[in-house]
Design a protein around this motif. Structure first.
Motif, PDB file in Angstrom:
ATOM      1  N   GLN A   1      -2.123  -2.494 -17.604  1.00  0.00           N
ATOM      2  CA  GLN A   1      -0.965  -3.251 -17.848  1.00  0.00           C
ATOM      3  C   GLN A   1       0.185  -2.461 -17.111  1.00  0.00           C
ATOM      4  O   GLN A   1      -0.675  -1.555 -15.882  1.00  0.00           O
ATOM      5  N   ALA A   2       1.224  -3.174 -16.488  1.00  0.00           N
ATOM      6  CA  ALA A   2       2.075  -2.448 -15.642  1.00  0.00           C
ATOM      7  C   ALA A   2       2.670  -0.812 -15.879  1.00  0.00           C
ATOM      8  O   ALA A   2       2.697   0.124 -15.474  1.00  0.00           O
ATOM      9  N   GLU A   3       2.842  -0.902 -18.200  1.00  0.00           N
ATOM     10  CA  GLU A   3       3.042   0.529 -18.080  1.00  0.00           C
ATOM     11  C   GLU A   3       1.576   1.953 -17.833  1.00  0.00           C
ATOM     12  O   GLU A   3       2.734   2.561 -17.934  1.00  0.00           O
ATOM     13  N   ASP A   4       1.353   1.125 -17.581  1.00  0.00           N
ATOM     14  CA  ASP A   4      -0.249   2.086 -17.418  1.00  0.00           C
ATOM     15  C   ASP A   4      -0.279   2.796 -15.871  1.00  0.00           C
ATOM     16  O   ASP A   4      -1.231   3.267 -15.032  1.00  0.00           O
ATOM     17  N   ALA A   5       0.712   1.759 -15.032  1.00  0.00           N
ATOM     18  CA  ALA A   5       0.173   2.052 -13.121  1.00  0.00           C
ATOM     19  C   ALA A   5       0.505   4.120 -12.984  1.00  0.00           C
ATOM     20  O   ALA A   5      -0.456   4.706 -12.417  1.00  0.00           O
ATOM     21  N   ALA A   6       1.066   4.878 -14.216  1.00  0.00           N
ATOM     22  CA  ALA A   6       0.669   6.723 -13.796  1.00  0.00           C
ATOM     23  C   ALA A   6      -1.022   6.255 -13.654  1.00  0.00           C
ATOM     24  O   ALA A   6      -1.024   8.268 -13.539  1.00  0.00           O
ATOM     25  N   ARG A   7      -1.906   6.057 -14.700  1.00  0.00           N
ATOM     26  CA  ARG A   7      -3.200   6.327 -14.219  1.00  0.00           C
ATOM     27  C   ARG A   7      -4.058   5.103 -14.269  1.00  0.00           C
ATOM     28  O   ARG A   7      -5.316   5.246 -13.633  1.00  0.00           O
ATOM     29  N   PHE A   8      -3.670   4.479 -12.825  1.00  0.00           N
ATOM     30  CA  PHE A   8      -4.303   3.786 -12.363  1.00  0.00           C
ATOM     31  C   PHE A   8      -4.426   4.126 -10.814  1.00  0.00           C
ATOM     32  O   PHE A   8      -3.623   3.691 -10.130  1.00  0.00           O
ATOM     33  N   PHE A   9      -5.673   4.531 -10.566  1.00  0.00           N
ATOM     34  CA  PHE A   9      -6.260   5.286  -9.738  1.00  0.00           C
ATOM     35  C   PHE A   9      -7.145   4.618  -8.853  1.00  0.00           C
ATOM     36  O   PHE A   9      -7.799   4.099  -9.567  1.00  0.00           O
ATOM     37  N   GLY A  10      -7.583   4.709  -7.759  1.00  0.00           N
ATOM     38  CA  GLY A  10      -8.945   4.192  -6.885  1.00  0.00           C
ATOM     39  C   GLY A  10      -8.367   2.696  -5.576  1.00  0.00           C
ATOM     40  O   GLY A  10      -8.614   2.350  -5.503  1.00  0.00           O
ATOM     41  N   ARG A  11      -7.494   2.530  -6.629  1.00  0.00           N
ATOM     42  CA  ARG A  11      -6.992   1.045  -5.354  1.00  0.00           C
ATOM     43  C   ARG A  11      -5.690   1.245  -4.770  1.00  0.00           C
ATOM     44  O   ARG A  11      -5.176   0.176  -4.811  1.00  0.00           O
ATOM     45  N   GLU A  12      -5.724   2.451  -4.120  1.00  0.00           N
ATOM     46  CA  GLU A  12      -4.129   1.974  -3.701  1.00  0.00           C
ATOM     47  C   GLU A  12      -4.536   1.228  -2.140  1.00  0.00           C
ATOM     48  O   GLU A  12      -3.481   1.457  -2.028  1.00  0.00           O
ATOM     49  N   ARG A  13      -5.373   0.952  -1.331  1.00  0.00           N
ATOM     50  CA  ARG A  13      -5.865   1.119  -0.388  1.00  0.00           C
ATOM     51  C   ARG A  13      -5.095  -0.743  -0.310  1.00  0.00           C
ATOM     52  O   ARG A  13      -4.699  -1.552  -0.045  1.00  0.00           O
ATOM     53  N   VAL A  14      -6.196  -0.824  -1.472  1.00  0.00           N
ATOM     54  CA  VAL A  14      -6.244  -2.969  -1.901  1.00  0.00           C
ATOM     55  C   VAL A  14      -4.500  -3.255  -1.846  1.00  0.00           C
ATOM     56  O   VAL A  14      -4.180  -3.900  -1.754  1.00  0.00           O
ATOM     57  N   THR A  15      -3.562  -2.233  -2.834  1.00  0.00           N
ATOM     58  CA  THR A  15      -2.516  -2.382  -3.306  1.00  0.00           C
ATOM     59  C   THR A  15      -1.779  -3.048  -2.702  1.00  0.00           C
ATOM     60  O   THR A  15      -0.808  -3.177  -2.428  1.00  0.00           O
ATOM     61  N   GLY A  16      -1.927  -1.738  -1.869  1.00  0.00           N
ATOM     62  CA  GLY A  16      -1.150  -1.798  -0.146  1.00  0.00           C
ATOM     63  C   GLY A  16      -0.765  -2.387   0.426  1.00  0.00           C
ATOM     64  O   GLY A  16      -0.358  -3.268   1.142  1.00  0.00           O
ATOM     65  N   GLU A  17      -2.493  -3.679   0.810  1.00  0.00           N
ATOM     66  CA  GLU A  17      -2.851  -4.676   0.973  1.00  0.00           C
ATOM     67  C   GLU A  17      -2.244  -5.648   0.824  1.00  0.00           C
ATOM     68  O   GLU A  17      -1.599  -6.589   1.819  1.00  0.00           O
ATOM     69  N   LEU A  18      -1.767  -5.639  -0.635  1.00  0.00           N
ATOM     70  CA  LEU A  18      -1.367  -6.681  -0.989  1.00  0.00           C
ATOM     71  C   LEU A  18      -0.346  -7.136  -0.546  1.00  0.00           C
ATOM     72  O   LEU A  18      -0.032  -7.771  -1.319  1.00  0.00           O
ATOM     73  N   LEU A  19       0.401  -5.539  -1.591  1.00  0.00           N
ATOM     74  CA  LEU A  19       2.059  -5.605  -0.987  1.00  0.00           C
ATOM     75  C   LEU A  19       2.342  -6.650   0.286  1.00  0.00           C
ATOM     76  O   LEU A  19       3.272  -6.830   1.317  1.00  0.00           O
ATOM     77  N   ARG A  20       1.454  -5.962   1.758  1.00  0.00           N
ATOM     78  CA  ARG A  20       2.105  -6.163   2.642  1.00  0.00           C
ATOM     79  C   ARG A  20       1.986  -8.050   3.825  1.00  0.00           C
ATOM     80  O   ARG A  20       2.187  -8.646   3.852  1.00  0.00           O
ATOM     81  N   ARG A  21       0.946  -8.173   2.326  1.00  0.00           N
ATOM     82  CA  ARG A  21       0.262  -9.970   2.348  1.00  0.00           C
ATOM     83  C   ARG A  21       1.390 -10.593   1.616  1.00  0.00           C
ATOM     84  O   ARG A  21       1.712 -11.557   2.192  1.00  0.00           O
ATOM     85  N   VAL A  22       1.639 -10.481   0.316  1.00  0.00           N
ATOM     86  CA  VAL A  22       2.665 -11.008  -0.176  1.00  0.00           C
ATOM     87  C   VAL A  22       3.867 -10.750   0.602  1.00  0.00           C
ATOM     88  O   VAL A  22       5.260 -11.939   0.270  1.00  0.00           O
ATOM     89  N   ALA A  23       4.884  -9.706   1.318  1.00  0.00           N
ATOM     90  CA  ALA A  23       5.798  -9.571   1.495  1.00  0.00           C
ATOM     91  C   ALA A  23       5.750 -10.557   3.318  1.00  0.00           C
ATOM     92  O   ALA A  23       6.997 -10.724   3.675  1.00  0.00           O
ATOM     93  N   GLU A  24       4.154 -10.852   3.588  1.00  0.00           N
ATOM     94  CA  GLU A  24       3.940 -11.582   5.107  1.00  0.00           C
ATOM     95  C   GLU A  24       3.705 -13.590   4.624  1.00  0.00           C
ATOM     96  O   GLU A  24       3.853 -14.212   5.188  1.00  0.00           O
ATOM     97  N   GLN A  25       3.696 -13.661   3.656  1.00  0.00           N
ATOM     98  CA  GLN A  25       2.462 -14.426   3.401  1.00  0.00           C
ATOM     99  C   GLN A  25       3.210 -15.367   2.140  1.00  0.00           C
ATOM    100  O   GLN A  25       3.516 -14.603   1.388  1.00  0.00           O
ATOM    101  N   ARG A  26       3.372 -16.507   1.628  1.00  0.00           N
ATOM    102  CA  ARG A  26       4.245 -17.255   0.647  1.00  0.00           C
ATOM    103  C   ARG A  26       3.029 -17.601  -0.347  1.00  0.00           C
ATOM    104  O   ARG A  26       3.355 -17.297  -1.824  1.00  0.00           O
ATOM    105  N   ILE A  27       1.287 -17.444  -0.168  1.00  0.00           N
ATOM    106  CA  ILE A  27       0.446 -17.899  -1.210  1.00  0.00           C
ATOM    107  C   ILE A  27      -0.827 -16.357  -0.320  1.00  0.00           C
ATOM    108  O   ILE A  27      -0.945 -16.387   0.832  1.00  0.00           O
ATOM    109  N   VAL A  28      -0.511 -16.084  -1.735  1.00  0.00           N
ATOM    110  CA  VAL A  28      -2.129 -15.140  -1.448  1.00  0.00           C
ATOM    111  C   VAL A  28      -2.621 -15.073  -2.879  1.00  0.00           C
ATOM    112  O   VAL A  28      -2.849 -15.491  -3.355  1.00  0.00           O
ATOM    113  N   MET A  29      -4.036 -15.189  -2.634  1.00  0.00           N
ATOM    114  CA  MET A  29      -5.194 -15.507  -3.741  1.00  0.00           C
ATOM    115  C   MET A  29      -6.070 -14.158  -3.848  1.00  0.00           C
ATOM    116  O   MET A  29      -6.632 -13.844  -2.432  1.00  0.00           O
ATOM    117  N   VAL A  30      -6.364 -13.630  -4.770  1.00  0.00           N
ATOM    118  CA  VAL A  30      -7.292 -12.600  -4.642  1.00  0.00           C
ATOM    119  C   VAL A  30      -8.661 -13.228  -5.369  1.00  0.00           C
ATOM    120  O   VAL A  30      -8.520 -13.467  -6.249  1.00  0.00           O
TER     121      VAL A  30
END
Length: 550
Positions: free
Chosen positions: A109-138
């Motif tokens: 959950q969002a409250e478990d972000a402190a122990r959420f590891f291993g997806r830093e690269r994908v999280t950064g890519e998702l944030l970039r796509r959300v900032a640039e595009q109106r629709i993102v489908m994972v």
């Protein structure tokens, strides 16, 4: 002068008492150095020092070598070692047994972000796509971590203060590692939906997260009312009546704020629109509502969908979704070996625990090539954490928990055996089954008549074969003077080429079974030629020699 030994951690666990008694045995033997013990025990000084450190249970061989070098009773220490190794470990010294660094089969959950590891690269890519595009489908396989990425990755990153809109992978990693408190956040039930506000740089992001369920319009209205303070019933009617309703509500919600803010609508488990929602009209209205809110002119809404990969074809059946798929597609594959190692080691290290190198390598090897193994990995780590030795998660605890393939089954078996005998033997009532207590009642009627008995096939019967004899009847004997004719089935059929113009077929000499002159045995129903010579070899032309055939 050797340096002093590190003191044991505070606590009274069986592992700490075991290590303290090993140190007492060494002092009783004259307090020899570990270098001298290493020469007597044939183990390195570091291994013997680690055996008495209290961080994990040493192996039986190391324990017996330590005791033998100190002059202790090996049988007594072996029995004690086996007793400690069989019992589950208690909480870590100075720690809380309920604060596990792993979430098990549940998603982050969002409250478990402190122990959420291993997806830093994908999280950064998702944030970039959300900032640039109106629709993102994972898109990702079941168990690939889509829900955890959307909650502990995207939603937690949107809550971070001071984040620029064009977030990079490094910014995503720092945001996920140190979650901040959102400004004016109002969070709902984390399992079904979450409505929150977060500041990203100078832009105030509003995030709305929910799962569609059987009635997606109703779910959207409930969580939108939680964010805006409205009433779910009128909001649901408004969303169902007009495709631009969500677009207008988003602009109304952000109307008093500067032009920068956006509403990010995150729909997790979007495949429920096809599996749980059986009303095709409601499904079409919900899809049109989301896409219109993201594509309308002057839109202040962005859309993020989490879809299971095997429902990709279902999304292509909707024309508007098919058009969005060409640019909004973001695949989520399995973690790499380095990412999986980070997901295994870093949560325990952040909580003050140690993961054995052999355990991390074993988990990475077991999960290799399995795209949906992340829930199994998390559950196996949770059970290994319950079986830890001091502050160390060991390979022995992982194997005792059942490993990646049997941890869930052993947990279910433990839960079943923990029930009382009455509850363990009870079965849930089947409403479709007839009441067994009423069977035999005159008014009871079976729901279906019994099926008719199937006729057994007669094995061994061939066309023309005699019928089987009834039981008890002897086989009739054949007289010796009675001629024995051919078998009606094994008799060779007559050739069509041998049929004459005046009668039935007349077989060739080879098929008649002739035995020479006077040795022919007639068959019933097939006459033999009455007159004329038997056909012999061709006469009138001598056979050619080999030399004449050239």
């Amino acid at each position: 002068m050797p340096r002093p030994e590190r003191p044991l951690d505070a606590g009274d666990s069986p592992l700490l008492r075991f290590a303290a008694d090993l140190r007492a045995l060494r002092r009783k033997a004259g307090d020899p150095t570990y270098r001298r013990l290493a020469r007597l025990a044939h183990y390195s000084a570091a291994t013997l020092s680690e055996a008495a450190a209290g961080r994990r249970l040493p192996t039986l061989a190391v324990t017996l070598a330590y005791v033998r070098a100190c002059g202790g009773d090996e049988a007594e220490w072996e029995e004690r070692w086996r007793r400690i190794s069989e019992e589950p470990a208690g909480p870590a010294p100075g720690g809380d047994d309920g604060a596990s660094p792993y979430v098990g089969l549940a998603s982050f959950q969002a409250e478990d972000a402190a122990r959420f590891f291993g997806r830093e690269r994908v999280t950064g890519e998702l944030l970039r796509r959300v900032a640039e595009q109106r629709i993102v489908m994972v898109f990702g396989a079941s168990g690939a971590g889509k829900s955890s990425l959307l909650r502990a990755g995207l939603l937690a990153a949107l809550r971070q203060p001071g984040r620029p809109s064009d977030a990079t992978s490094a910014h995503a990693a720092s945001a996920v590692r140190e979650p901040g408190r959102p400004s004016g956040a109002t969070s709902g039930d984390a399992t079904s939906g979450d409505a929150t506000s977060a500041r990203a740089g100078d832009r105030l992001w509003r995030a709305l997260l929910f799962t569609p369920g059987a009635h997606p319009l109703e779910e959207c209205a409930i969580h939108l009312a939680r964010l805006s303070g409205g009433t779910p019933g009128p909001l649901r009617d408004e969303l169902a009546a007009e495709p631009r309703a969500l677009h207008r509500l988003a602009r109304q919600l952000l109307g008093d704020e500067p032009p920068g803010p956006e509403l990010v609508v995150i729909v997790d488990q979007f495949e429920e629109v096809f599996t749980l929602c059986h009303d095709e009209a409601e499904r079409a209205r919900f899809v049109d509502l989301l896409l219109t809110a993201a594509r309308a002119g002057g839109s202040r809404c962005r859309l993020v969908l989490g879809v299971r990969a095997d429902f990709y074809a279902h999304c292509t059946s909707h024309p508007a979704l098919l058009e969005a798929l060409r640019e909004a597609h973001l695949p989520l594959g399995p973690m790499t070996a380095d990412e999986l190692r980070q997901a295994v080691v870093q949560p325990a290290a952040r909580a003050g625990h140690i993961v054995e190198g052999a355990l991390a390598s074993r988990i990475v090897a077991d999960a290799a090539g399995q795209p949906g193994a992340l829930p199994l990995v998390s559950h196996a780590l949770l059970e290994t954490w319950h079986r830890r030795r001091g502050t160390t998660l060991t390979l022995a605890g992982y194997e005792a928990a059942g490993g990646l393939s049997q941890a869930v089954a052993r947990t279910a078996e433990d839960a079943y055996t923990a029930l009382d005998p009455g509850a363990a033997g009870a079965r849930p009532a089947d409403p479709a089954a007839p009441d067994r207590a009423r069977r035999g009642h005159p008014g009871h009627q079976a729901p279906h008549p019994p099926p008719p008995a199937r006729r057994r096939p007669r094995h061994g019967r061939r066309p023309g074969a005699p019928r089987p004899r009834p039981p008890g009847h002897p086989r009739p004997r054949q007289r010796r003077d009675q001629p024995r004719g051919p078998h009606p089935v094994l008799a060779p059929p007559a050739r069509l080429a041998d049929r004459g113009p005046r009668g039935p077929a007349c077989p060739s000499p080879a098929r008649r079974g002739d035995r020479g002159v006077g040795g022919a045995r007639p068959r019933p129903g097939i006459p033999l030629p009455r007159d004329g010579p038997r056909p012999g070899p061709r006469v009138g032309r001598p056979p050619r020699r080999r030399a004449d055939r050239t």
